[in-house]
Write a protein that holds these residues in place. Sequence first.
Motif, PDB file in Angstrom:
ATOM      1  N   MET A  47       8.214  -7.491  -6.941  1.00 28.88           N
ATOM      2  CA  MET A  47       7.840  -6.094  -6.701  1.00 28.88           C
ATOM      3  C   MET A  47       9.041  -5.163  -6.818  1.00 28.88           C
ATOM      4  N   HIS A  50       9.536  -3.256 -10.021  1.00 26.95           N
ATOM      5  CA  HIS A  50       8.390  -2.473 -10.494  1.00 26.95           C
ATOM      6  C   HIS A  50       8.224  -1.199  -9.669  1.00 26.95           C
ATOM      7  N   LYS A  51       7.513  -0.260 -10.267  1.00 25.22           N
ATOM      8  CA  LYS A  51       6.982   0.866  -9.508  1.00 25.22           C
ATOM      9  C   LYS A  51       5.518   0.543  -9.267  1.00 25.22           C
ATOM     10  N   ILE A  52       5.106   0.590  -8.017  1.00 24.40           N
ATOM     11  CA  ILE A  52       3.770   0.123  -7.648  1.00 24.40           C
ATOM     12  C   ILE A  52       2.921   1.308  -7.216  1.00 24.40           C
ATOM     13  N   ARG A  53       1.757   1.400  -7.813  1.00 23.94           N
ATOM     14  CA  ARG A  53       0.807   2.449  -7.452  1.00 23.94           C
ATOM     15  C   ARG A  53      -0.494   1.797  -7.030  1.00 23.94           C
ATOM     16  N   MET A  59      -3.697  -2.701  -7.196  1.00 23.58           N
ATOM     17  CA  MET A  59      -2.288  -2.349  -7.365  1.00 23.58           C
ATOM     18  C   MET A  59      -1.916  -2.371  -8.851  1.00 23.58           C
ATOM     19  N   LYS A  60      -1.216  -1.331  -9.298  1.00 24.48           N
ATOM     20  CA  LYS A  60      -0.749  -1.252 -10.671  1.00 24.48           C
ATOM     21  C   LYS A  60       0.772  -1.380 -10.695  1.00 24.48           C
ATOM     22  N   PHE A  61       1.256  -2.325 -11.479  1.00 19.64           N
ATOM     23  CA  PHE A  61       2.701  -2.580 -11.569  1.00 19.64           C
ATOM     24  C   PHE A  61       3.244  -1.985 -12.863  1.00 19.64           C
ATOM     25  N   GLU A  62       4.275  -1.176 -12.714  1.00 21.14           N
ATOM     26  CA  GLU A  62       4.956  -0.593 -13.883  1.00 21.14           C
ATOM     27  C   GLU A  62       6.400  -1.085 -13.880  1.00 21.14           C
ATOM     28  N   TYR A 263       6.156   0.608  -2.546  1.00 18.92           N
ATOM     29  CA  TYR A 263       6.490  -0.773  -2.222  1.00 18.92           C
ATOM     30  C   TYR A 263       7.633  -1.310  -3.079  1.00 18.92           C
ATOM     31  N   GLY A 264       7.690  -0.910  -4.337  1.00 20.25           N
ATOM     32  CA  GLY A 264       8.729  -1.430  -5.220  1.00 20.25           C
ATOM     33  C   GLY A 264      10.116  -1.061  -4.731  1.00 20.25           C
TER      34      GLY A 264
END
Length: 298
Positions: A47, A50-53, A59-62, A263-264
């Motif tokens: 995590m 990543h940037k977590i949305r 949850m979407k991980f970028e 969270y990231g």
Amino acid sequence: MIGTSNRKRVRLSVESQQAISGYLFLLPWLVGLAVFVFYPLGYSLYMSFHKIRFTGTGMKFEWKGFENYTYAFLSDNTFVAALLSILKNSVLVIPIIVVFSLFVAVLLNLKFKGRMAFRGIFFLPVIFSTGQVLTEIFNQKAGSLDLLNNYDVAGFLAANLPKLWADPILAVLNMFVVILWYSGVQILLYLAGLQTISTNVYEASMIDGATPWEIFWKITLPALTPFILLNVIYTIVDMFTLPLLNPVLSMITANMTNPNLGYGYSAAQGWIYFVMVFLILLLVLAAARKTVYNGAER
């Protein structure tokens, strides 16, 4: 005959059976370690890159690479300031707890009436000092010493010390009562260590004319160095994971719900903090290699 041959092939040696029994006993702990320690650690490391949305579908991980880590050091100056603050407080608090608990343990190891009751009294705060109790102590301003206000200790420190050291020293003094409360486990460990020193050694040294002061410095203290190291490690872990004295943990918790960080970034902060504490422990262990008494080498 065939059945007898098969039974011989699957028969295990006594050592193998004992090893299997040992692994079976360890299995619940290994499963718990994997599920509740290694998996969360690995997932938080994942995590942190990543940037977590949170969306309606989950949850979407970028992928961000090391961006969260560089942001913590180069852009979020409050995080670096919090790290330095907890480091300065720990440099002052940990020696106080280790030395104070050693002093109390030596006194409680002496033979006097009511010794067991006094040992219980010193350990009681460990049982009662839950997070909620400590919060109430701080809210009611009962964690500091009255003499700080009566004698204007804050003004004296500000006038005679750089602000870099005056502020953490004052912060430690304001928490002095609570710090002493956290000496219970360390006192218990020292008392256990004192029981490992044979009374014959003390008797022989007294026959040779050694004074109590010499006995302490040349017998008691060297024999207690493994327990001092143990207490230093325990106190480091305890202090760096105590939420009330730790602005970093509060910051990590707050950033988890921050929509711009999430969270990231909190996971990256957590890993930076973990690596910092781990390096401190390694430094302590490296420094202790030459100073800790090891009876097996003598």
